[in-house]
Design a protein around this motif. Structure first.
Motif, PDB file in Angstrom:
ATOM      1  N   TYR A   1       1.191  -4.481   3.937  1.00 27.56           N
ATOM      2  CA  TYR A   1       1.708  -3.128   4.132  1.00 27.56           C
ATOM      3  C   TYR A   1       0.579  -2.092   4.179  1.00 27.56           C
ATOM      4  CZ  TYR A   1       6.636  -4.365   3.079  1.00 27.56           C
ATOM      5  OH  TYR A   1       7.911  -4.859   3.099  1.00 27.56           O
ATOM      6  N   THR A   2      -0.322  -2.170   3.204  1.00 31.57           N
ATOM      7  CA  THR A   2      -1.367  -1.150   3.103  1.00 31.57           C
ATOM      8  C   THR A   2      -2.306  -1.152   4.299  1.00 31.57           C
ATOM      9  OG1 THR A   2      -1.233  -1.129   0.687  1.00 31.57           O
ATOM     10  CG2 THR A   2      -3.249  -0.256   1.675  1.00 31.57           C
TER      11      THR A   2
ATOM     12  N   ALA B   1      -0.478   0.385   7.262  1.00 32.49           N
ATOM     13  CA  ALA B   1      -0.314   1.841   7.112  1.00 32.49           C
ATOM     14  C   ALA B   1      -1.633   2.562   7.325  1.00 32.49           C
ATOM     15  CB  ALA B   1       0.256   2.153   5.730  1.00 32.49           C
TER      16      ALA B   1
ATOM     17  N   THR C   1      -2.396  13.092   7.821  1.00 24.37           N
ATOM     18  CA  THR C   1      -1.682  11.901   7.361  1.00 24.37           C
ATOM     19  C   THR C   1      -1.693  11.792   5.841  1.00 24.37           C
ATOM     20  OG1 THR C   1      -3.642  10.480   7.498  1.00 24.37           O
ATOM     21  CG2 THR C   1      -2.275  10.670   9.476  1.00 24.37           C
TER      22      THR C   1
ATOM     23  N   LEU D   1      -0.785   8.672   2.827  1.00 21.83           N
ATOM     24  CA  LEU D   1      -0.349   7.347   2.420  1.00 21.83           C
ATOM     25  C   LEU D   1       0.404   7.518   1.110  1.00 21.83           C
ATOM     26  CD1 LEU D   1      -3.497   5.156   3.165  1.00 21.83           C
ATOM     27  CD2 LEU D   1      -1.440   5.405   4.552  1.00 21.83           C
TER      28      LEU D   1
ATOM     29  N   THR E   1       3.432   0.702   0.492  1.00 24.70           N
ATOM     30  CA  THR E   1       2.627   1.771   1.076  1.00 24.70           C
ATOM     31  C   THR E   1       3.230   2.261   2.385  1.00 24.70           C
ATOM     32  OG1 THR E   1       0.648   0.770   0.111  1.00 24.70           O
ATOM     33  CG2 THR E   1       0.321   2.447   1.807  1.00 24.70           C
ATOM     34  N   ASN E   2       3.572   3.537   2.426  1.00 27.55           N
ATOM     35  CA  ASN E   2       4.109   4.186   3.619  1.00 27.55           C
ATOM     36  C   ASN E   2       3.083   5.169   4.172  1.00 27.55           C
ATOM     37  OD1 ASN E   2       7.183   3.427   3.279  1.00 27.55           O
ATOM     38  ND2 ASN E   2       6.515   4.168   1.272  1.00 27.55           N
ATOM     39  N   VAL E   3       3.176   5.439   5.463  1.00 24.91           N
ATOM     40  CA  VAL E   3       2.330   6.468   6.066  1.00 24.91           C
ATOM     41  C   VAL E   3       3.230   7.529   6.694  1.00 24.91           C
ATOM     42  CG1 VAL E   3       2.098   5.160   8.235  1.00 24.91           C
ATOM     43  CG2 VAL E   3       0.460   6.971   7.697  1.00 24.91           C
TER      44      VAL E   3
ATOM     45  N   SER F   1       6.318   8.469  11.088  1.00 24.41           N
ATOM     46  CA  SER F   1       6.149   7.713   9.852  1.00 24.41           C
ATOM     47  C   SER F   1       6.266   6.216  10.123  1.00 24.41           C
ATOM     48  CB  SER F   1       7.185   8.127   8.799  1.00 24.41           C
ATOM     49  OG  SER F   1       8.507   7.907   9.250  1.00 24.41           O
ATOM     50  N   GLY F   2       5.504   5.451   9.345  1.00 23.95           N
ATOM     51  CA  GLY F   2       5.612   4.003   9.304  1.00 23.95           C
ATOM     52  C   GLY F   2       6.004   3.634   7.884  1.00 23.95           C
ATOM     53  N   THR F   3       7.234   3.178   7.710  1.00 24.74           N
ATOM     54  CA  THR F   3       7.772   2.970   6.368  1.00 24.74           C
ATOM     55  C   THR F   3       8.081   1.500   6.123  1.00 24.74           C
ATOM     56  OG1 THR F   3       9.961   3.597   7.214  1.00 24.74           O
ATOM     57  CG2 THR F   3       8.656   5.310   6.127  1.00 24.74           C
TER      58      THR F   3
END
Length: 423
Positions: A36-37, A40, A54, A56, A72-74, A152-154
């Motif tokens: 995930y990290t 993101a 941005t 995180l 981790t979301n961006v 967003s990338g969730t």
């Protein structure tokens, strides 16, 4: 068609392909929440290059969140030259496990016959890439736009979205005045607008028994047999009743335009995490997980009563029958109005790109729109994106390159309408 937008997207064709392949190469498998990290961080760097600010954001304390597997979301934002509406494109970066049956490497991003293959290509990294290309083209063509654009990338959508959109919504990331319109590029086919989804109730039923030696089962009470009576009653009573419940919601496919229930799992007696022979015990517990999908016309209290009434009757009819039931998750059905601004804008995009009216549909299963509506209280939200819904989660999943180009055009036209206030 907006020719300037179309040309700006077309000249990014190779970039769209490369971006989709790069995203597929992150094996963001959920569970447990791999990669995930880095995925993101990759998105953050990509969006920073074109001027996005941005963040995180870790979904701390949410299901599955650990130091090894952080949620981790961006979230990225690009403010225009003047005040106006904000349009948010939300995509999930997690994918399901690959499973068996692949003929290509699921994390290589193979390009063949106008398609990009890989786990998540369709659901939904192709949609994420198309939205980024659409936004980049829009900013190039209309640099003086009013308002703001967010991308967003969730995470964790495949397991309920609690570490992703639900967490962010609880922090105000999907509420007014920050955001006005949300487009989720899920793979619902490129000429469809998904207005919402059916409701869902997950629950665990446990039947109780009494342990005894397996050679003398009459001295105990078999919880598995009690669960067998539950399943028989479901087959004879509940499932036929559900088949008769139809909806006016435009759910796809047709089989989902009624109430359904899936037996998700059943566990009783000897567990399978052992080696050697099982011990001769009468099982004193059996657990059944149900996945009940319900319609806009149904009330959640009645949905639950249908199950509980069967269990209560068995408790009265069947000697020694005891049960417990535990709610796991419930989500109300929802359907955005067809005259909502985001629907109107994307519909015009479909008309301009394909020369025909869009099809308005409802998803058979839930997706992250539920959190945006329930927690963020933001209802101007739809799902629209490239990809064939039936390919999601299957071996040799792919997304068509031309489908991504056309969907990017639709999203760009929709974005233009929303930010200009003409939707």
């Amino acid at each position: 068609m907006d020719d300037k937008l179309s040309r700006a997207i077309e000249k990014r064709r190779d970039d769209l392909i490369a971006l989709t392949r790069d995203l597929i190469r992150f094996p963001t498998i959920n569970p447990p929440g791999e990669a995930y990290t880095p995925c993101a961080e990759f998105l953050a760097k990509r969006l920073q290059m074109i001027g996005f600010e941005t963040q995180l954001i870790r979904g701390e304390g949410t299901p599955g969140d650990t130091d090894r597997y952080p949620r981790t979301n961006v979230v990225a934002r690009f403010d225009g030259r003047s005040h106006g509406q904000t349009v948010h494109f939300n995509s999930h970066i997690d994918v399901v496990d690959t499973g068996e049956g692949w003929t290509v490497d699921p994390f290589e991003g193979i390009v063949k016959d106008g398609k990009i293959y890989g786990r998540g290509a369709c659901d939904m990294k192709g949609g994420l890439a198309a939205s980024i290309i659409a936004v980049e083209a829009f900013i190039e063509v209309y640099p003086d736009f009013a308002g703001a654009i967010e991308i967003s990338g969730t995470v964790d959508e495949e397991s309920g979205g609690f570490g992703g959109v639900a967490y962010l919504a609880s922090k105000g990331f999907f509420s007014k005045p920050r955001v006005d319109h949300v487009i989720i590029p899920e793979p619902l086919n490129k000429d469809r607008i998904c207005l919402g989804h059916r409701g869902v109730w997950w629950a665990e039923i446990e039947t109780k028994g009494e342990i005894a030696h397996g050679s003398m089962p009459f001295l105990g009470d078999c919880a598995v047999r009690h669960m067998g009576a539950v399943l028989e009653a479901f087959e004879n009573e509940l499932f036929p009743a559900l088949d008769n419940k139809q909806t006016s919601m435009p759910v796809v496919p047709d089989g989902a335009r009624r109430s359904t229930m899936n037996i998700n799992s059943i566990h009783g007696g000897q567990t399978d995490d052992y080696s050697g022979l099982p011990s001769p015990n009468v099982p004193d517990s059996c657990r059944l997980t149900i996945d009940r999908r319900f319609l806009l016309e149904e009330d959640i209290a009645e949905v639950k009563r249908e199950v509980v009434s069967i269990l209560d009757r068995l408790q009265w009819e069947r000697p020694k029958f005891h049960y417990s039931i535990r709610d796991i998750m419930e989500v109300q059905p929802l359907m955005t109005e067809r005259n909502a601004p985001v629907v109107t804008a994307v519909a015009e995009g479909i008309r301009s790109v394909f020369g025909r009216e869009p099809q308005y549909v409802i998803s058979p299963g839930t997706y992250d729109q539920k959190h945006i509506a329930r927690i963020g209280l933001l209802h101007d939200c739809i799902a629209y994106g490239p990809g064939i819904l039936d390919l999601a989660h299957r071996p040799d999943e792919y997304v068509g390159i031309e489908d991504m180009i056309e969907s990017a055009n639709v999203m760009a036209v929709g974005l233009k309408m929303l930010l200009s206030g003409s939707a």
